[in-house]
Design a protein around this motif. Structure first.
Motif: not given
Length: 437
Positions: A157-167
């Motif tokens: 699940h790599t997408r949540p890692v990227g989205l957390a960075g955006l947050a």
């Protein structure tokens, strides 16, 4: 987002795995330039920039032993007993590191360090103490975040890692905007933005991991001799932790060397500003190591190295273009707040460090390949070599009366080159021995 079909690994599939992870690193790196730009437009910019650079270096020194929790979580979370043992180890580690940073930030210890060891002037030392005091929970937030990031990456699940960075980036930007509008002091604003940004990212990945991963019981890899208690996790983890401790300890000493340069007041502001800009681009390559570790059993070493080159080379060209073209220089000038003296120190650093993204890409690919061979001692030895070269080269540059930021940039280049060559030599020797038998 789950990983693509890994039955046939291609350059395209490696990029598909890499991009969300790279987004996390890029957004993390983008926070520093945002802070730098904001501070550059506030009163007493050079003092605030220097103080923030010193304080963050100290905070990252205490963070360094837990940086590799991401790698450990990725490697160990396939077995539930190992996952639970690593979680307990993480809690113990962040408690110890937070206590240590709290002790360092106490006035007697910080006065000794700031004024007598680092030799900071009064204004810089006072504001660095303000920033550091706000970053007491920095190691705890980093360790917690990287543990849950590893769970997500291992499960695909790599997408949540990227989205957390955006947050995280959004929170940093919001704090900076509010602080700038309300006239908050530069040092206090920087410390607040740094801490709230990383805490928001830690909370975001925790929620995602609890939803997507932690309720899933691993079915595979339960009988591979993985550590199952805190003591065995420590034995597994220590070579990785000590490597990062050496790296970030060396970079903290590097700041102390820059503080002894002939142009120390400008250099202490120029170096963190320029290095933060370089890392904005270079850090996008760091997740190459995670992709290499996940795919080594299915992809050839040659394909993985080509992948690393395909990531690092464009990033290096982008940084080079920024240093050499008029639009790039305008961007740098805006980034540092239209400060001609600071630009004089920043521009040579960005130009010299334009190759850094390529070196970091190759370094991380080689580290990933060696970790897959469980050759952590080689990685550790490379770290010691790189840090020795870093500090030796920087000391020589300062002694030769070079500008402090330029001396630091040349030292970083020499260190990364030496470390990458040492890692590559280790891989070559293993291949040659295999062919000989």
């Amino acid at each position: 987002m789950s990983e693509p079909d890994e039955a046939a690994v291609t350059l395209r599939s490696l990029w598909a795995q890499f991009l969300p992870l790279s987004l996390s690193e890029a957004t993390m790196a983008a926070g520093d330039p945002l802070i730098t730009t904001t501070l550059a437009h506030l009163p007493e910019a050079q003092t605030s920039l220097a103080a923030t650079g010193v304080a963050k270096s100290l905070a990252v020194l205490f963070e360094s032993p837990i940086i590799m929790l991401l790698h450990a979580s990725n490697a160990l979370s396939g077995a539930m007993a190992s996952r639970r043992a690593l979680f307990r180890f993480m809690l113990l580690a962040i408690a110890v590191l937070t206590g240590g940073l709290l002790l360092l930030a106490s006035p007697p210890f910080f006065d000794l360090l700031g004024r007598h060891v680092l030799r900071l002037d009064g204004a810089v030392a006072e504001r660095a103490h303000t920033v550091l005091s706000l970053l007491i929970l920095w190691p705890a937030a980093i360790g917690w975040r990287r543990y849950f990031q590893g769970l997500l990456i291992r499960a695909g699940h790599t997408r949540p890692v990227g989205l957390a960075g955006l947050a995280r980036l959004a929170v940093v930007a919001a704090v900076l905007a509010v602080g700038f509008a309300t006239g908050m002091k530069g040092a206090r604003l920087a410390g607040t933005a740094l801490l709230l940004g990383v805490v928001s990212e830690a909370l975001t990945v925790t929620v995602a991991a609890r939803k997507l991963v932690t309720d899933q019981v691993p079915q595979a890899e339960t009988a591979r001799g993985l550590p199952t208690d805190v003591a065995s996790v420590f034995r597994f983890y220590w070579p990785l932790a000590s490597s990062m401790l050496v790296v970030w300890g060396g970079r903290t000493v590097l700041v102390a060397l820059v503080a002894r340069a002939a142009d120390a007041p400008v250099a202490l502001a120029a170096w963190p500003a320029a290095w933060g800009f370089v890392l904005l681009i270079a850090n996008t390559t760091r997740m190459i190591q995670q992709v290499v570790i996940r795919n080594r059993a299915r992809a050839s070493g040659g394909l993985l190295v080509r992948f690393a080159l395909s990531v690092g080379a464009p990033c290096a060209l982008l940084l080079l273009g920024t240093a050499l073209t008029p639009p790039g220089r305008l961007l740098l000038n805006a980034f540092i707040g239209d400060d001609a003296a600071l630009l004089t120190g920043v521009l040579p650093v960005v130009l010299l460090c334009s190759v850094v993204p390529l070196l970091i890409a190759l370094q991380n690919a080689a580290q990933g390949l060696l970790l897959c061979q469980t050759r952590t001692n080689r990685v550790n030895a490379a770290t010691w070599l790189g840090t020795t070269v870093l500090l030796g080269a920087a000391a020589l540059g300062i002694r030769a009366k070079m500008p402090g930021a330029t001396a630091a940039a040349l030292a970083v280049l020499a260190a990364l080159t030496a470390e990458t060559l040492w890692l590559g030599l280790g891989l070559r020797q293993r291949v040659e021995r295999a062919l000989a038998h």
